[in-house]
Design a protein around this motif. Structure first.
Motif, PDB file in Angstrom:
ATOM      1  N   ASN A   8       0.896  -1.168   0.059  1.00 16.50           N
ATOM      2  CA  ASN A   8      -0.129   0.147   0.143  1.00 16.50           C
ATOM      3  C   ASN A   8       0.729   1.193   0.063  1.00 16.50           C
ATOM      4  N   ALA A  12      -2.772   5.724   0.402  1.00 15.32           N
ATOM      5  CA  ALA A  12      -3.438   4.529   0.905  1.00 15.32           C
ATOM      6  C   ALA A  12      -3.656   4.650   2.573  1.00 15.32           C
ATOM      7  N   ILE A  15      -5.079   7.700   3.978  1.00 20.79           N
ATOM      8  CA  ILE A  15      -6.666   7.916   3.628  1.00 20.79           C
ATOM      9  C   ILE A  15      -7.390   6.744   4.950  1.00 20.79           C
ATOM     10  N   ALA A  16      -6.528   5.565   4.918  1.00 15.63           N
ATOM     11  CA  ALA A  16      -6.794   4.655   6.086  1.00 15.63           C
ATOM     12  C   ALA A  16      -6.711   5.113   7.356  1.00 15.63           C
ATOM     13  N   ILE A  19      -9.782   7.811   7.870  1.00 12.82           N
ATOM     14  CA  ILE A  19     -10.960   7.048   8.219  1.00 12.82           C
ATOM     15  C   ILE A  19     -10.835   6.478   9.697  1.00 12.82           C
ATOM     16  N   GLY A  73     -10.731   1.694   8.997  1.00 14.04           N
ATOM     17  CA  GLY A  73      -9.641   2.055   8.291  1.00 14.04           C
ATOM     18  C   GLY A  73      -9.098   1.146   7.428  1.00 14.04           C
ATOM     19  N   HIS A  75     -10.278  -1.234   5.798  1.00 14.61           N
ATOM     20  CA  HIS A  75     -10.841  -1.640   4.613  1.00 14.61           C
ATOM     21  C   HIS A  75     -10.437  -0.930   3.442  1.00 14.61           C
ATOM     22  N   TRP A  76      -9.822   0.190   3.561  1.00 17.01           N
ATOM     23  CA  TRP A  76      -9.080   0.958   2.623  1.00 17.01           C
ATOM     24  C   TRP A  76      -8.054   0.385   1.838  1.00 17.01           C
TER      25      TRP A  76
END
Length: 361
Positions: A8, A12, A15-16, A19, A73, A75-76
């Motif tokens: 990742n 990514a 963003i995770a 979240i 988070g 899941h991203w």
């Protein structure tokens, strides 16, 4: 430059993380808002359920909310199936632990409410409900622990079977202690007596001072402390005098045989008047009961309208004094044990004496 970590890139991961942080803050704010609203509502009600709900929600741990945020988070991110399954198991374990905490707080809050509500009426509730709460919380955490192990793929069937066999062995070794423990729970649930009651167990009488997990202690009439195991206590005949509503009193008197028929017939009425003169005594009956060895026996029954032993003794004393005065006025004597001995030889000699004197004269 495009850096990657565990398949990742930095975007990514960012963003995770965002979240996860947003989910944590949202859950934290939701908990605070709900607790505040429910607490404000509970302040204007008399029920205890809303207070308990506020305490249960307030027990939501920040680590649980953080774990849910991290799970959301994740899941991203792109992760292997094995890692996803592990995160899912960890999230479920966190939920189960939080449920155990909610249940623990709920049990503790209910027991606290029960003690406050019943403490003034049932002084034994503190110790007994503590035992009941301990058992309930142990069972709760044991069930949650087994569910967590099962969630991680541990075969709990063998473990439960082993615990069952071990539990049987422990129960056999500690059957006396466990018997007293369950007897303690029986006392708190059935309430044959509470702290402060005056009870009689076999030949022992006294006031209940303490109801524990294994023993119950009463203060004897002589000032000594008497200790019973709870199992032995429940297997005995218990007389709880504190729960008397009235006292039924039966007493008898004896009068001498040397009275007239009119005096004999007047005695039941005199007895009735003496009892009815007492405000807290209700007359039941008075009868000429039997011919005694040295007395004419009468039996009187009346009801004391209070369980207080001191009041009963005051009433009985007043009745006795009234009977003493009235019998003295009527010329009726109280009987006491007497025996008349007749000597047959002496009577025979007395009867022969005049004849012998006439023959010699």
């Amino acid at each position: 430059m495009n850096y990657t970590l565990w398949n990742n890139d930095l975007l990514a991961w960012s963003i995770a993380a965002g979240i996860a942080l947003a989910a944590f803050l949202l859950l934290y704010a939701a908990r605070k808002l709900l607790v505040t609203r429910i607490a404000a509502f509970a302040a204007h009600t008399t029920t205890w359920l809303d207070d308990l709900a506020a305490k249960v929600l307030a027990a939501t741990h920040p680590l649980f909310m953080l774990a849910l945020g991290l799970y959301a988070g994740s899941h991203w991110l792109t992760m292997p199936a094995k890692n996803e399954a592990m995160l899912s198991n960890l999230a479920i374990a966190a939920l189960l632990l939080q449920m155990a905490r909610w249940g623990d707080v709920a049990v503790h809050g209910w027991l606290h409410y029960y003690r406050v509500r019943r403490g003034g009426q049932d002084a034994a509730s503190t110790t007994s409900t503590a035992a009941l709460g301990f058992v309930a919380r142990v069972l709760l955490w044991a069930i949650i622990a087994l569910m967590i192990l099962d969630n991680f793929g541990v075969n709990i069937t063998t473990l439960v079977a082993s615990l069952g066999i071990g539990g049987i062995a422990v129960a056999l070794a500690m059957q006396n202690i466990l018997g007293d423990l369950f007897s303690s729970l029986s006392i708190v649930l059935d309430k044959p007596f509470v702290v402060g009651d005056f009870i009689t167990v076999d030949d022992f009488s006294g006031t209940v001072e303490y109801v524990g997990l294994k023993t119950t202690r009463i203060r004897g009439l002589g000032g000594e402390q008497i200790v019973f195991s709870n199992s032995d206590l429940l297997q005995s005949r218990i007389r709880n005098y504190k729960r008397m509503q009235t006292r039924r009193i039966v007493f008898g008197i004896g009068v001498v045989y040397e009275i007239s028929k009119q005096q004999l017939l007047a005695i039941p009425g005199i007895l009735r008047e003496a009892v009815e003169a007492q405000p807290q005594a209700k007359f039941d009956r008075a009868h000429f009961k039997s011919y005694g060895a040295s007395s004419l026996d009468f039996e009187v029954v009346y009801i004391v309208q209070t369980p207080d032993f001191g009041v009963y003794m005051d009433i009985q004393q007043a009745i006795n004094i009234a009977l003493f005065e009235r019998f003295e006025q009527e010329g009726i004597g109280f009987a006491y044990p007497t025996q008349t001995v007749r000597l047959a030889d002496s009577e025979l000699r007395i009867a022969r004496a005049p004849r012998e004197e006439a023959a010699t004269g």
